[in-house]
Write a protein that holds these residues in place. Structure first.
Motif, PDB file in Angstrom:
ATOM      1  N   LEU A 167       0.817  -1.212   0.000  1.00  0.00           N
ATOM      2  CA  LEU A 167       0.000   0.000   0.000  1.00  0.00           C
ATOM      3  C   LEU A 167       0.852   1.263   0.000  1.00  0.00           C
ATOM      4  O   LEU A 167       0.693   2.111  -0.886  1.00  0.00           O
ATOM      5  CB  LEU A 167      -0.984  -0.012   1.169  1.00  0.00           C
ATOM      6  N   PRO A 168       1.783   1.435   0.939  1.00  0.00           N
ATOM      7  CA  PRO A 168       2.610   2.641   0.877  1.00  0.00           C
ATOM      8  C   PRO A 168       3.510   2.670  -0.358  1.00  0.00           C
ATOM      9  O   PRO A 168       3.703   3.726  -0.964  1.00  0.00           O
ATOM     10  CB  PRO A 168       3.452   2.604   2.147  1.00  0.00           C
ATOM     11  N   LEU A 169       4.017   1.504  -0.744  1.00  0.00           N
ATOM     12  CA  LEU A 169       4.920   1.456  -1.897  1.00  0.00           C
ATOM     13  C   LEU A 169       4.216   1.959  -3.160  1.00  0.00           C
ATOM     14  O   LEU A 169       4.709   2.866  -3.835  1.00  0.00           O
ATOM     15  CB  LEU A 169       5.418   0.030  -2.094  1.00  0.00           C
ATOM     16  N   LEU A 170       3.076   1.398  -3.485  1.00  0.00           N
ATOM     17  CA  LEU A 170       2.396   1.766  -4.732  1.00  0.00           C
ATOM     18  C   LEU A 170       1.762   3.146  -4.678  1.00  0.00           C
ATOM     19  O   LEU A 170       1.784   3.875  -5.678  1.00  0.00           O
ATOM     20  CB  LEU A 170       1.358   0.711  -5.100  1.00  0.00           C
ATOM     21  N   LEU A 171       1.206   3.527  -3.537  1.00  0.00           N
ATOM     22  CA  LEU A 171       0.586   4.849  -3.479  1.00  0.00           C
ATOM     23  C   LEU A 171       1.622   5.970  -3.497  1.00  0.00           C
ATOM     24  O   LEU A 171       1.392   7.011  -4.094  1.00  0.00           O
ATOM     25  CB  LEU A 171      -0.319   4.966  -2.255  1.00  0.00           C
ATOM     26  N   ILE A 203       7.296   1.003   6.652  1.00  0.00           N
ATOM     27  CA  ILE A 203       8.374   1.985   6.451  1.00  0.00           C
ATOM     28  C   ILE A 203       9.208   1.606   5.233  1.00  0.00           C
ATOM     29  O   ILE A 203       9.594   2.471   4.440  1.00  0.00           O
ATOM     30  CB  ILE A 203       9.237   2.101   7.723  1.00  0.00           C
ATOM     31  N   LEU A 204       9.475   0.318   5.057  1.00  0.00           N
ATOM     32  CA  LEU A 204      10.195  -0.153   3.870  1.00  0.00           C
ATOM     33  C   LEU A 204       9.404   0.175   2.606  1.00  0.00           C
ATOM     34  O   LEU A 204       9.971   0.613   1.608  1.00  0.00           O
ATOM     35  CB  LEU A 204      10.458  -1.650   3.972  1.00  0.00           C
ATOM     36  N   GLY A 205       8.083  -0.032   2.649  1.00  0.00           N
ATOM     37  CA  GLY A 205       7.233   0.308   1.515  1.00  0.00           C
ATOM     38  C   GLY A 205       7.275   1.790   1.198  1.00  0.00           C
ATOM     39  O   GLY A 205       7.329   2.190   0.031  1.00  0.00           O
ATOM     40  N   LEU A 206       7.247   2.635   2.235  1.00  0.00           N
ATOM     41  CA  LEU A 206       7.349   4.083   2.022  1.00  0.00           C
ATOM     42  C   LEU A 206       8.683   4.454   1.370  1.00  0.00           C
ATOM     43  O   LEU A 206       8.734   5.252   0.432  1.00  0.00           O
ATOM     44  CB  LEU A 206       7.204   4.830   3.344  1.00  0.00           C
ATOM     45  N   ALA A 207       9.760   3.881   1.882  1.00  0.00           N
ATOM     46  CA  ALA A 207      11.086   4.197   1.345  1.00  0.00           C
ATOM     47  C   ALA A 207      11.226   3.725  -0.102  1.00  0.00           C
ATOM     48  O   ALA A 207      11.720   4.470  -0.959  1.00  0.00           O
ATOM     49  CB  ALA A 207      12.166   3.565   2.214  1.00  0.00           C
ATOM     50  N   LEU A 208      10.783   2.504  -0.383  1.00  0.00           N
ATOM     51  CA  LEU A 208      10.875   1.997  -1.758  1.00  0.00           C
ATOM     52  C   LEU A 208       9.957   2.772  -2.697  1.00  0.00           C
ATOM     53  O   LEU A 208      10.304   3.022  -3.857  1.00  0.00           O
ATOM     54  CB  LEU A 208      10.541   0.505  -1.800  1.00  0.00           C
ATOM     55  N   GLY A 209       8.789   3.169  -2.206  1.00  0.00           N
ATOM     56  CA  GLY A 209       7.877   3.972  -3.015  1.00  0.00           C
ATOM     57  C   GLY A 209       8.451   5.337  -3.326  1.00  0.00           C
ATOM     58  O   GLY A 209       8.328   5.840  -4.445  1.00  0.00           O
ATOM     59  N   TRP A 210       9.068   5.952  -2.332  1.00  0.00           N
ATOM     60  CA  TRP A 210       9.693   7.255  -2.554  1.00  0.00           C
ATOM     61  C   TRP A 210      10.823   7.135  -3.574  1.00  0.00           C
ATOM     62  O   TRP A 210      10.941   7.960  -4.476  1.00  0.00           O
ATOM     63  CB  TRP A 210      10.227   7.805  -1.231  1.00  0.00           C
ATOM     64  N   LEU A 211      11.635   6.084  -3.422  1.00  0.00           N
ATOM     65  CA  LEU A 211      12.730   5.852  -4.376  1.00  0.00           C
ATOM     66  C   LEU A 211      12.196   5.607  -5.784  1.00  0.00           C
ATOM     67  O   LEU A 211      12.705   6.158  -6.764  1.00  0.00           O
ATOM     68  CB  LEU A 211      13.573   4.668  -3.907  1.00  0.00           C
ATOM     69  N   ALA A 212      11.146   4.802  -5.888  1.00  0.00           N
ATOM     70  CA  ALA A 212      10.551   4.528  -7.205  1.00  0.00           C
ATOM     71  C   ALA A 212       9.949   5.785  -7.818  1.00  0.00           C
ATOM     72  O   ALA A 212      10.035   5.992  -9.022  1.00  0.00           O
ATOM     73  CB  ALA A 212       9.491   3.440  -7.084  1.00  0.00           C
ATOM     74  N   LYS A 228      11.017   8.798  -7.437  1.00  0.00           N
ATOM     75  CA  LYS A 228      12.126   9.633  -7.932  1.00  0.00           C
ATOM     76  C   LYS A 228      12.701   9.060  -9.221  1.00  0.00           C
ATOM     77  O   LYS A 228      13.081   9.796 -10.126  1.00  0.00           O
ATOM     78  CB  LYS A 228      13.225   9.744  -6.876  1.00  0.00           C
ATOM     79  N   VAL A 229      12.742   7.738  -9.313  1.00  0.00           N
ATOM     80  CA  VAL A 229      13.314   7.099 -10.511  1.00  0.00           C
ATOM     81  C   VAL A 229      12.365   7.244 -11.701  1.00  0.00           C
ATOM     82  O   VAL A 229      12.790   7.578 -12.814  1.00  0.00           O
ATOM     83  CB  VAL A 229      13.617   5.602 -10.231  1.00  0.00           C
ATOM     84  N   PHE A 230      11.082   6.982 -11.495  1.00  0.00           N
ATOM     85  CA  PHE A 230      10.133   6.977 -12.612  1.00  0.00           C
ATOM     86  C   PHE A 230       9.666   8.360 -13.047  1.00  0.00           C
ATOM     87  O   PHE A 230       9.173   8.521 -14.143  1.00  0.00           O
ATOM     88  CB  PHE A 230       8.908   6.120 -12.270  1.00  0.00           C
ATOM     89  N   ARG A 231       9.805   9.368 -12.230  1.00  0.00           N
ATOM     90  CA  ARG A 231       9.325  10.706 -12.588  1.00  0.00           C
ATOM     91  C   ARG A 231      10.410  11.543 -13.278  1.00  0.00           C
ATOM     92  O   ARG A 231      10.124  12.585 -13.796  1.00  0.00           O
ATOM     93  CB  ARG A 231       8.832  11.444 -11.345  1.00  0.00           C
ATOM     94  N   GLN A 232      11.631  11.084 -13.272  1.00  0.00           N
ATOM     95  CA  GLN A 232      12.695  11.888 -13.894  1.00  0.00           C
ATOM     96  C   GLN A 232      13.120  11.329 -15.207  1.00  0.00           C
ATOM     97  O   GLN A 232      12.974  10.313 -15.635  1.00  0.00           O
ATOM     98  CB  GLN A 232      13.889  11.986 -12.955  1.00  0.00           C
TER      99      GLN A 232
END
Length: 114
Positions: free
Chosen positions: A55-59, A99-108, A110-114
């Motif tokens: 949930l946090p990862l994808l959202l 928390i891991l999902g939040l961190a991976l989602g934030w990283l993703a 940044k990667v996919f939006r640039q």
């Protein structure tokens, strides 16, 4: 359009929680030596773990708008209540998954939006 995309992501999370939950349930059973107990039903026990990770990862990665963090907070409440009710002594495991999902989602994001 924001709401529709976020609802679609929540549905994807619900579907993907089942196969990922089996893996996370087995991981939980191995980490906490919970074999021979209720945890033998690893896919059932792991579904909330998969939900709390995805949930946090994808959202965060693909959700739209500032309200996606509200979605995460509100939609994690039932899963956390489930974890508190059934396994309060290991509550840190699902919190670390979120928390891991939040961190991976934030990283993703940044990667996919640039």
């Amino acid at each position: 359009m924001q709401i529709l995309k976020n609802v679609l992501l929540v549905l994807v999370v619900a579907v993907l929680s089942v196969p990922i939950g089996s893996f996370l349930g087995n991981l939980y059973a191995n980490l906490f030596n919970a074999h021979g107990t209720f945890v033998n039903m690893a896919s059932f026990v792991g579904i909330p773990f998969g939900y709390e990770l995805l949930l946090p990862l994808l959202l965060v990665a693909f959700g739209e708008g500032k309200s996606k963090y509200w979605w995460i907070g509100i939609l994690l409440i039932p899963a956390i209540i489930f974890e508190i009710y059934f396994d309060l002594s290991h509550i840190y495991f699902p919190i670390l998954l979120a928390i891991l999902g939040l961190a991976l989602g934030w990283l993703a994001s940044k990667v996919f939006r640039q």
